[in-house]
Design a protein around this motif. Sequence first.
Motif, PDB file in Angstrom:
ATOM      1  N   ALA A  29      -0.386  26.527  16.428  1.00 20.31           N
ATOM      2  CA  ALA A  29      -0.045  27.650  16.906  1.00 20.31           C
ATOM      3  C   ALA A  29       1.254  27.072  17.780  1.00 20.31           C
ATOM      4  N   LEU A  30       2.595  27.840  16.789  1.00 16.55           N
ATOM      5  CA  LEU A  30       3.141  27.155  17.499  1.00 16.55           C
ATOM      6  C   LEU A  30       4.920  29.027  17.699  1.00 16.55           C
ATOM      7  N   GLN A  31       5.188  29.245  18.759  1.00 13.83           N
ATOM      8  CA  GLN A  31       6.203  30.647  18.921  1.00 13.83           C
ATOM      9  C   GLN A  31       7.862  30.423  18.807  1.00 13.83           C
ATOM     10  N   ALA A  32       7.338  31.233  17.360  1.00 13.10           N
ATOM     11  CA  ALA A  32       9.344  31.228  16.947  1.00 13.10           C
ATOM     12  C   ALA A  32       9.714  32.409  16.228  1.00 13.10           C
ATOM     13  N   ASP A  33      10.035  33.236  16.613  1.00  8.24           N
ATOM     14  CA  ASP A  33      10.735  34.275  16.306  1.00  8.24           C
ATOM     15  C   ASP A  33      11.703  33.778  14.851  1.00  8.24           C
ATOM     16  N   SER A  34      11.439  34.923  13.688  1.00 10.53           N
ATOM     17  CA  SER A  34      11.879  34.338  12.746  1.00 10.53           C
ATOM     18  C   SER A  34      13.303  34.994  12.614  1.00 10.53           C
ATOM     19  N   ILE A  48      -4.336  33.696   5.602  1.00 11.26           N
ATOM     20  CA  ILE A  48      -3.907  32.788   4.213  1.00 11.26           C
ATOM     21  C   ILE A  48      -3.842  31.373   5.207  1.00 11.26           C
ATOM     22  N   ALA A  49      -3.654  31.490   6.961  1.00 14.03           N
ATOM     23  CA  ALA A  49      -3.983  30.211   7.630  1.00 14.03           C
ATOM     24  C   ALA A  49      -5.637  29.501   7.678  1.00 14.03           C
ATOM     25  N   ARG A  50      -6.379  31.202   7.530  1.00 16.10           N
ATOM     26  CA  ARG A  50      -7.209  30.148   7.504  1.00 16.10           C
ATOM     27  C   ARG A  50      -8.137  29.690   6.006  1.00 16.10           C
ATOM     28  N   ARG A  51      -7.270  30.421   4.767  1.00 20.52           N
ATOM     29  CA  ARG A  51      -8.579  29.813   3.550  1.00 20.52           C
ATOM     30  C   ARG A  51      -7.134  28.280   3.226  1.00 20.52           C
ATOM     31  N   LEU A  52      -5.830  28.396   3.813  1.00 21.53           N
ATOM     32  CA  LEU A  52      -5.385  26.946   3.253  1.00 21.53           C
ATOM     33  C   LEU A  52      -6.267  25.498   4.295  1.00 21.53           C
ATOM     34  N   LEU A  56       0.825  27.262  12.182  1.00 21.00           N
ATOM     35  CA  LEU A  56       1.015  28.659  11.990  1.00 21.00           C
ATOM     36  C   LEU A  56       2.262  29.548  13.533  1.00 21.00           C
ATOM     37  N   THR A  57       3.161  30.102  12.567  1.00 23.26           N
ATOM     38  CA  THR A  57       3.890  30.701  13.758  1.00 23.26           C
ATOM     39  C   THR A  57       4.006  31.916  14.150  1.00 23.26           C
ATOM     40  N   PHE A  58       4.090  33.199  15.524  1.00 24.02           N
ATOM     41  CA  PHE A  58       4.018  33.658  16.014  1.00 24.02           C
ATOM     42  C   PHE A  58       5.213  34.454  16.993  1.00 24.02           C
ATOM     43  N   THR A  93       0.491  -1.270  -0.337  1.00 26.12           N
ATOM     44  CA  THR A  93       0.231  -0.057  -0.116  1.00 26.12           C
ATOM     45  C   THR A  93       0.804   0.934   0.338  1.00 26.12           C
ATOM     46  N   VAL A  94       0.381   2.353  -1.186  1.00 25.36           N
ATOM     47  CA  VAL A  94       1.376   3.454  -0.294  1.00 25.36           C
ATOM     48  C   VAL A  94       0.336   4.316   0.254  1.00 25.36           C
ATOM     49  N   SER A  95       1.306   4.968   1.061  1.00 22.64           N
ATOM     50  CA  SER A  95       0.705   6.103   2.490  1.00 22.64           C
ATOM     51  C   SER A  95       0.061   7.345   1.409  1.00 22.64           C
ATOM     52  N   PRO A  96      -0.504   8.063   2.201  1.00 21.71           N
ATOM     53  CA  PRO A  96      -1.263   9.133   0.991  1.00 21.71           C
ATOM     54  C   PRO A  96      -0.472  10.620   1.237  1.00 21.71           C
ATOM     55  N   ARG A  97       0.148  11.416   0.862  1.00 24.75           N
ATOM     56  CA  ARG A  97       0.757  12.261   0.845  1.00 24.75           C
ATOM     57  C   ARG A  97       0.416  13.239   1.718  1.00 24.75           C
ATOM     58  N   SER A  98       1.829  13.268   3.006  1.00 24.42           N
ATOM     59  CA  SER A  98       0.922  14.395   3.629  1.00 24.42           C
ATOM     60  C   SER A  98       0.684  15.831   3.017  1.00 24.42           C
ATOM     61  N   ASN A  99      -0.414  16.079   3.937  1.00 26.23           N
ATOM     62  CA  ASN A  99      -0.895  18.063   3.129  1.00 26.23           C
ATOM     63  C   ASN A  99      -0.381  19.244   3.574  1.00 26.23           C
ATOM     64  N   THR A 100       0.422  19.342   5.237  1.00 29.54           N
ATOM     65  CA  THR A 100       1.005  20.031   6.016  1.00 29.54           C
ATOM     66  C   THR A 100       0.970  21.533   4.764  1.00 29.54           C
ATOM     67  N   ALA A 101       0.278  22.939   5.994  1.00 27.49           N
ATOM     68  CA  ALA A 101       0.326  23.817   5.361  1.00 27.49           C
ATOM     69  C   ALA A 101       1.292  24.764   6.471  1.00 27.49           C
ATOM     70  N   LEU A 102       2.329  24.803   6.458  1.00 25.69           N
ATOM     71  CA  LEU A 102       2.953  26.589   7.832  1.00 25.69           C
ATOM     72  C   LEU A 102       2.877  27.475   7.135  1.00 25.69           C
ATOM     73  N   VAL A 103       2.521  28.289   8.207  1.00 38.11           N
ATOM     74  CA  VAL A 103       2.540  29.493   7.903  1.00 38.11           C
ATOM     75  C   VAL A 103       3.040  30.230   8.588  1.00 38.11           C
ATOM     76  N   PHE A 104       4.217  30.980   8.131  1.00 39.17           N
ATOM     77  CA  PHE A 104       4.969  31.822   9.351  1.00 39.17           C
ATOM     78  C   PHE A 104       4.977  33.348   9.030  1.00 39.17           C
ATOM     79  N   GLY A 105       4.133  33.207  10.535  1.00 38.36           N
ATOM     80  CA  GLY A 105       3.876  34.892  10.886  1.00 38.36           C
ATOM     81  C   GLY A 105       2.336  34.132  10.219  1.00 38.36           C
ATOM     82  N   GLY A 106       1.786  34.018  11.379  1.00 42.46           N
ATOM     83  CA  GLY A 106       0.018  33.647  10.710  1.00 42.46           C
ATOM     84  C   GLY A 106      -0.665  33.916  11.558  1.00 42.46           C
ATOM     85  N   SER A 107      -0.093  34.255  12.732  1.00 42.25           N
ATOM     86  CA  SER A 107      -1.251  34.960  13.608  1.00 42.25           C
ATOM     87  C   SER A 107      -2.539  36.161  13.392  1.00 42.25           C
ATOM     88  N   ARG A 108      -1.378  37.301  12.712  1.00 42.00           N
ATOM     89  CA  ARG A 108      -2.434  38.439  12.640  1.00 42.00           C
ATOM     90  C   ARG A 108      -2.874  38.733  10.983  1.00 42.00           C
TER      91      ARG A 108
END
Length: 243
Positions: free
Chosen positions: A60-65, A22-26, A35-37, A1-16
């Motif tokens: 949500a993940l705290q991460a200073d860019s 973009i985070a809501r739309r994706l 999303l990071t903030f 069996t082939v495992s389905p490809r993950s579909n993860t989206a990561l938005v750097f600066g996605g809190s406001r």
Amino acid sequence: TVSPRSNTALVFGGSRGIGAAIARRLAREGHPVALTFVSQPEKAVAVVASIQADGGQAIALQADSADAQAIASSVKQAVDTFGPLQVAVVNAGIYQGSPLADFPTDLLDRMLAVNVRGVFLAVQAAAAAMNDGGRLITIGSNTAVRSGAVGSSVYAMTKSAVATLVRELALDLAPRRITINNIQPGPIATDITADFVDQLVQRNPLGRVGQPDEVAGLSAWLASHEAAYMTGSSLTIDGGWAI
Ligand code: NDP
């Protein structure tokens, strides 16, 4: 069996602002979203809650860019939670204007750190954790084309750097069929523009500012299968401001 490809989206600066839209739309397009903030956890938590209320998945993940270590660990946490990335949007950015004579050196350093160095590090870390055929999207600015405003020189320089970086990185990423494109918004109704929105409306050919959802719509298209042949491009969405 082939495992389905993950579909993860990561938005750097996605809190406001644009990043939150973009985070809501994706999420609505079916992506589990990380999303990071950096400074406003309550805003990040609210975006996650609204995605979950719509039946989506989000963290949500705290991460200073400006912090390479923090960027790397946010990518790791996103992948540990939802699987390898399909989409990464590098939206985190700061704007503060100042005329040349008074330009503070620490502001110069901070804008370069977040808007240029942080973008490179986020793209580098995200690409390493991405499916072949994935999508990278940066949020630049129409000021890379023309700002027409005194005091925007350093900000415009950082966003020009992003446009050039994206054009060149397209070649690095092409062998893996990963595309990278840069959205260049003009004035959008967010916290950045809140204090001078009337001026912006008056100057804009279309007679208004844009809404975060309008930028999110373009991001959703760039993240889609339909956009597979576009890479290295900068797309301006600014109501005609920079013409
Ligand atoms: P906002 O200030 O409304 O939101 C910025 C977002 O980025 C927040 O989620 C913020 O998190 C996050 N962020 C800021 N600095 C960092 C950092 N060091 N590390 C991680 N996250 C960070 O901005 P906008 O939505 O208006 O702007 C988003 C992007 O669009 C920026 O790159 C901006 O330059 C660009 N842009 C905006 C335009 C506009 O008119 N609004 C026009 C052209 C480009 P937190 O809540 O924790 O602070």
